[in-house]
Design a protein around this motif. Structure first.
Motif, PDB file in Angstrom:
ATOM      1  N   THR A   1     -11.248 -20.811  24.486  1.00  0.00           N
ATOM      2  CA  THR A   1     -12.012 -21.875  25.589  1.00  0.00           C
ATOM      3  C   THR A   1     -12.749 -22.832  24.572  1.00  0.00           C
ATOM      4  O   THR A   1     -12.958 -22.486  23.666  1.00  0.00           O
ATOM      5  N   ALA A   2     -13.147 -24.082  25.270  1.00  0.00           N
ATOM      6  CA  ALA A   2     -14.100 -24.734  24.694  1.00  0.00           C
ATOM      7  C   ALA A   2     -15.432 -23.976  24.307  1.00  0.00           C
ATOM      8  O   ALA A   2     -15.993 -24.376  23.409  1.00  0.00           O
ATOM      9  N   GLU A   3     -15.732 -22.986  25.095  1.00  0.00           N
ATOM     10  CA  GLU A   3     -17.054 -22.308  24.911  1.00  0.00           C
ATOM     11  C   GLU A   3     -16.889 -21.342  23.398  1.00  0.00           C
ATOM     12  O   GLU A   3     -17.635 -21.439  22.940  1.00  0.00           O
ATOM     13  N   ASP A   4     -15.574 -20.857  23.366  1.00  0.00           N
ATOM     14  CA  ASP A   4     -15.204 -20.283  22.081  1.00  0.00           C
ATOM     15  C   ASP A   4     -15.515 -20.977  21.208  1.00  0.00           C
ATOM     16  O   ASP A   4     -16.134 -20.566  19.956  1.00  0.00           O
TER      17      ASP A   4
ATOM     18  N   ALA B   1     -18.341 -20.524  17.931  1.00  0.00           N
ATOM     19  CA  ALA B   1     -17.708 -20.397  16.578  1.00  0.00           C
ATOM     20  C   ALA B   1     -18.517 -21.502  15.649  1.00  0.00           C
ATOM     21  O   ALA B   1     -19.035 -21.215  14.613  1.00  0.00           O
ATOM     22  N   GLN B   2     -18.718 -22.586  16.265  1.00  0.00           N
ATOM     23  CA  GLN B   2     -19.451 -23.738  15.532  1.00  0.00           C
ATOM     24  C   GLN B   2     -21.010 -23.287  15.369  1.00  0.00           C
ATOM     25  O   GLN B   2     -21.524 -23.568  14.302  1.00  0.00           O
TER      26      GLN B   2
ATOM     27  N   ASN C   1     -25.371 -21.787  12.013  1.00  0.00           N
ATOM     28  CA  ASN C   1     -26.397 -20.743  11.587  1.00  0.00           C
ATOM     29  C   ASN C   1     -26.180 -20.019  10.096  1.00  0.00           C
ATOM     30  O   ASN C   1     -27.077 -19.720   9.219  1.00  0.00           O
ATOM     31  N   ARG C   2     -24.862 -19.896  10.018  1.00  0.00           N
ATOM     32  CA  ARG C   2     -24.639 -19.254   8.428  1.00  0.00           C
ATOM     33  C   ARG C   2     -24.724 -20.049   7.507  1.00  0.00           C
ATOM     34  O   ARG C   2     -25.176 -19.916   6.462  1.00  0.00           O
ATOM     35  N   ALA C   3     -24.616 -21.551   7.687  1.00  0.00           N
ATOM     36  CA  ALA C   3     -24.885 -22.436   6.744  1.00  0.00           C
ATOM     37  C   ALA C   3     -26.266 -22.752   6.287  1.00  0.00           C
ATOM     38  O   ALA C   3     -26.684 -22.732   5.392  1.00  0.00           O
ATOM     39  N   LEU C   4     -27.072 -22.495   7.473  1.00  0.00           N
ATOM     40  CA  LEU C   4     -28.501 -22.564   7.346  1.00  0.00           C
ATOM     41  C   LEU C   4     -29.215 -21.323   6.231  1.00  0.00           C
ATOM     42  O   LEU C   4     -30.193 -21.599   5.915  1.00  0.00           O
ATOM     43  N   ALA C   5     -28.551 -20.250   6.061  1.00  0.00           N
ATOM     44  CA  ALA C   5     -29.090 -18.925   6.007  1.00  0.00           C
ATOM     45  C   ALA C   5     -28.924 -18.738   4.411  1.00  0.00           C
ATOM     46  O   ALA C   5     -28.473 -19.784   3.665  1.00  0.00           O
TER      47      ALA C   5
END
Length: 78
Positions: A61-64, A68-69, A74-78
């Motif tokens: 769904t759009a929520e999924d 994921a985004q 968050n992973r790119a900021l870490a």
């Protein structure tokens, strides 16, 4: 599935041992090493197949996609 493969191979090796007269211990060592290495080699394929089945039955769904985004951000900021 792995349990059936492991115990099935042990039973097969026992039958081969009785039928051919080969010692059982080397055959069980081979079966044990196969029980460790075959699942680790087959993991990428089985993961892909089960993931495809999951996507087929549970359409994203759009929520999924939003979750994921968010995770990627968050992973790119870490």
């Amino acid at each position: 599935m792995g349990v059936f493969m492991t115990f099935g191979s042990i039973i097969a090796w026992m039958i081969i041992s009785v039928a051919t007269g080969v010692a059982l211990v080397p055959l069980l060592l081979i079966a044990g090493s196969l029980a460790v290495f075959v699942p680790s080699l087959g993991y990428p394929l089985t993961y892909t197949v089960w993931f495809a089945i999951d996507i087929t039955f549970r359409t994203p769904t759009a929520e999924d996609f939003a979750l994921a985004q968010e995770w990627l951000d968050n992973r790119a900021l870490a």
